[in-house]
Motif scaffolding. Sequence first.
Motif, mmCIF file in Angstrom:
data_model
loop_
_atom_site.group_PDB
_atom_site.id
_atom_site.type_symbol
_atom_site.label_atom_id
_atom_site.label_comp_id
_atom_site.label_asym_id
_atom_site.label_seq_id
_atom_site.Cartn_x
_atom_site.Cartn_y
_atom_site.Cartn_z
ATOM 1 N N TYR A 472 -24.562 14.976 -8.955
ATOM 2 C CA TYR A 472 -23.729 15.993 -8.328
ATOM 3 C C TYR A 472 -24.312 17.359 -8.673
ATOM 4 O O TYR A 472 -24.445 17.725 -9.843
ATOM 5 C CB TYR A 472 -22.292 15.897 -8.837
ATOM 6 C CG TYR A 472 -21.337 16.854 -8.146
ATOM 7 C CD1 TYR A 472 -20.637 16.453 -7.016
ATOM 8 C CD2 TYR A 472 -21.149 18.146 -8.627
ATOM 9 C CE1 TYR A 472 -19.762 17.327 -6.379
ATOM 10 C CE2 TYR A 472 -20.290 19.027 -7.998
ATOM 11 C CZ TYR A 472 -19.601 18.616 -6.872
ATOM 12 O OH TYR A 472 -18.747 19.478 -6.249
ATOM 13 N N ASP A 473 -24.664 18.127 -7.628
ATOM 14 C CA ASP A 473 -25.317 19.426 -7.825
ATOM 15 C C ASP A 473 -24.316 20.540 -7.481
ATOM 16 O O ASP A 473 -23.968 20.756 -6.317
ATOM 17 C CB ASP A 473 -26.557 19.516 -6.936
ATOM 18 C CG ASP A 473 -27.421 20.714 -7.290
ATOM 19 O OD1 ASP A 473 -26.907 21.679 -7.873
ATOM 20 O OD2 ASP A 473 -28.626 20.677 -6.969
ATOM 21 N N THR A 474 -23.848 21.281 -8.501
ATOM 22 C CA THR A 474 -22.842 22.334 -8.289
ATOM 23 C C THR A 474 -23.399 23.534 -7.529
ATOM 24 O O THR A 474 -22.636 24.321 -6.962
ATOM 25 C CB THR A 474 -22.315 22.827 -9.646
ATOM 26 O OG1 THR A 474 -23.400 23.318 -10.435
ATOM 27 C CG2 THR A 474 -21.627 21.683 -10.396
ATOM 28 N N SER A 475 -24.716 23.681 -7.479
ATOM 29 C CA SER A 475 -25.287 24.859 -6.809
ATOM 30 C C SER A 475 -24.979 24.871 -5.323
ATOM 31 O O SER A 475 -24.968 25.932 -4.688
ATOM 32 C CB SER A 475 -26.794 24.909 -7.038
ATOM 33 O OG SER A 475 -27.431 23.805 -6.422
ATOM 34 N N TYR A 476 -24.729 23.695 -4.750
ATOM 35 C CA TYR A 476 -24.456 23.635 -3.315
ATOM 36 C C TYR A 476 -23.060 24.184 -2.971
ATOM 37 O O TYR A 476 -22.741 24.389 -1.800
ATOM 38 C CB TYR A 476 -24.606 22.205 -2.796
ATOM 39 C CG TYR A 476 -26.043 21.751 -2.772
ATOM 40 C CD1 TYR A 476 -26.977 22.349 -1.939
ATOM 41 C CD2 TYR A 476 -26.451 20.683 -3.576
ATOM 42 C CE1 TYR A 476 -28.282 21.924 -1.923
ATOM 43 C CE2 TYR A 476 -27.768 20.249 -3.557
ATOM 44 C CZ TYR A 476 -28.698 20.882 -2.736
ATOM 45 O OH TYR A 476 -29.992 20.465 -2.715
ATOM 46 N N ALA A 478 -22.191 27.052 -3.439
ATOM 47 C CA ALA A 478 -22.458 28.391 -2.918
ATOM 48 C C ALA A 478 -22.560 28.423 -1.415
ATOM 49 O O ALA A 478 -22.388 29.481 -0.779
ATOM 50 C CB ALA A 478 -23.746 28.953 -3.538
ATOM 51 N N THR A 479 -22.805 27.250 -0.788
ATOM 52 C CA THR A 479 -22.917 27.230 0.674
ATOM 53 C C THR A 479 -21.569 27.542 1.332
ATOM 54 O O THR A 479 -21.527 27.904 2.517
ATOM 55 C CB THR A 479 -23.409 25.867 1.141
ATOM 56 O OG1 THR A 479 -22.445 24.848 0.738
ATOM 57 C CG2 THR A 479 -24.779 25.521 0.554
ATOM 58 N N LEU A 480 -20.471 27.412 0.563
ATOM 59 C CA LEU A 480 -19.173 27.714 1.118
ATOM 60 C C LEU A 480 -19.032 29.222 1.414
ATOM 61 O O LEU A 480 -18.203 29.640 2.237
ATOM 62 C CB LEU A 480 -18.056 27.313 0.141
ATOM 63 C CG LEU A 480 -17.946 25.809 -0.172
ATOM 64 C CD1 LEU A 480 -16.916 25.561 -1.247
ATOM 65 C CD2 LEU A 480 -17.602 25.045 1.119
ATOM 66 N N PHE A 481 -19.837 30.055 0.746
ATOM 67 C CA PHE A 481 -19.731 31.503 0.918
ATOM 68 C C PHE A 481 -20.899 32.082 1.727
ATOM 69 O O PHE A 481 -21.039 33.280 1.892
ATOM 70 C CB PHE A 481 -19.714 32.182 -0.460
ATOM 71 C CG PHE A 481 -18.590 31.661 -1.348
ATOM 72 C CD1 PHE A 481 -17.275 32.104 -1.182
ATOM 73 C CD2 PHE A 481 -18.841 30.674 -2.301
ATOM 74 C CE1 PHE A 481 -16.274 31.610 -1.984
ATOM 75 C CE2 PHE A 481 -17.831 30.179 -3.106
ATOM 76 C CZ PHE A 481 -16.539 30.652 -2.950
ATOM 77 N N ALA A 482 -21.764 31.201 2.191
ATOM 78 C CA ALA A 482 -22.921 31.682 2.926
ATOM 79 C C ALA A 482 -22.495 32.220 4.294
ATOM 80 O O ALA A 482 -21.575 31.668 4.916
ATOM 81 C CB ALA A 482 -23.926 30.549 3.099
#
Length: 482
Positions: A472-476, A478-482
């Motif tokens: 599970y990669d938490t960095s993704y 951030a795509t919710l705010f792109a």
Amino acid sequence: MAYKHGVYTQENPTSLATMTQTDSGLIVAFGTAPLHLATNSAGANKPVLCYTYAEAVKQFGYSDDWKKYTLCEAMKSQFALFNMAPIVLVNVLDPSKHSQMITDKATAITNGVATVSDAVMLDTLKVAISAEGTALTKDTDYTAAFDDDGNLVVTVISGGAIPTGTEQLYLSYTMLDPSKVEASDIVGGVDTASGKATGLELMDEIYPRFGIVPGIIIAPGWSSDVNVASVMRAKTSNIDGHFNAICLCDIPTDTVKSYTAAGEWKNKNATAEKNCDMCWPKIKLGTDVYHLSTQLASVMNYTDSQHDDIPYYSPSNKNLQADSAVLDDGTEVYLSSAQAAYLNGQGIVTALNFIGGWKSWGNRTAAYPSNTDVKDNFIVQRRMFNWVGATLITTFWSKIDDPANKRLIETVVDSANIWLNGLTAKGALLGGAVEFRDEDNTTTDLMDGILHFHVKMTPPSPAREIEFVQEYDTSYIATLFA
């Protein structure tokens, strides 16, 4: 020398030898055949090379009773199910030994026809109106032929010597009796007086007879016998003094009824042999029940045929012609992937219905797990070493007794390396090379005409385990705010 005046030419032999293409998996099957149904009987203990089903049936006959006539199972698998050729068939059922005389058997006539279910040798048939009576004349007084079920049908000819209203005929004949065939007949031997070989001893005759290197030995219905299997394993090595093959043997399914028991049986019966593959259980297609070894041999042939007849693809995870796996009594066997993997870990090939239907499952030879040498415990590695060895032998046999000079050495090294490079480019090898090394060739050996070439090669191992690691990669987020 003759006087010459002019321009002349001459030719030298090519410095590179063309590599011969040896058959990677010629099947040699030993068993029993219904010779009474053959139209041109091959007889007993004679290897016969067959390229078509019709050719095999003509010389051996065919019967659906595979327990009596075991070679028919191999014929059906090879020609009907997988459409592979050729195969060498060796029948050990000898009419002079494995038969019995039937005298004056009273057989009822129904609608002008008398039917006998025995395996009658047609050329021994005598038909009479009474016991110990005068023999009638075939094709004048009666006709005799086999029906589709293998029964002998004697039909009265109108106007012949059989009176109208006769209720029965008296038949005398020699009847094949496959129940008299024993494991010792499959094992065979060599007659001390005549020098004639029988059974598995005929393996040394395969290459001299047909010019094809044997690759796979099977004995459907017999290889589960520990004595037969032991000799099969012995006959895989040094065939005709030069070649190696593999044998496919079955673990019995009448007494071994679970996957754990199969592993115990293998360990108890000491079958840790690099040139042997063990199989369990049987497989079934419709009403036909096959030994797994029989279809596995055909699977190997088919897989090789899809890859330029080079045995570098594993026969594991390849389609079987089956709709279930069964024990000898018909009980169905459904293995989980974990249970099948357990068998593989014991050096046993099995059948698995997991994804894509029933498939052969297992990469290990019977040498696994006791033998840790990769060239011995993987089926593809073992078969590649056998095949490369056979190719080198058949290619450079023509160089035997040539002068052992620099030119000969360079021809062998250059030709073999070009061939191995081609196999590497194809993906059949990860790499390979032939060397003529100082340390391998002593002065005394060279003086005696003995040359040692060192062959290094690495066939690719089968990808028996592929693992995906998920994270599970938490960095993704951030795509919710792109």
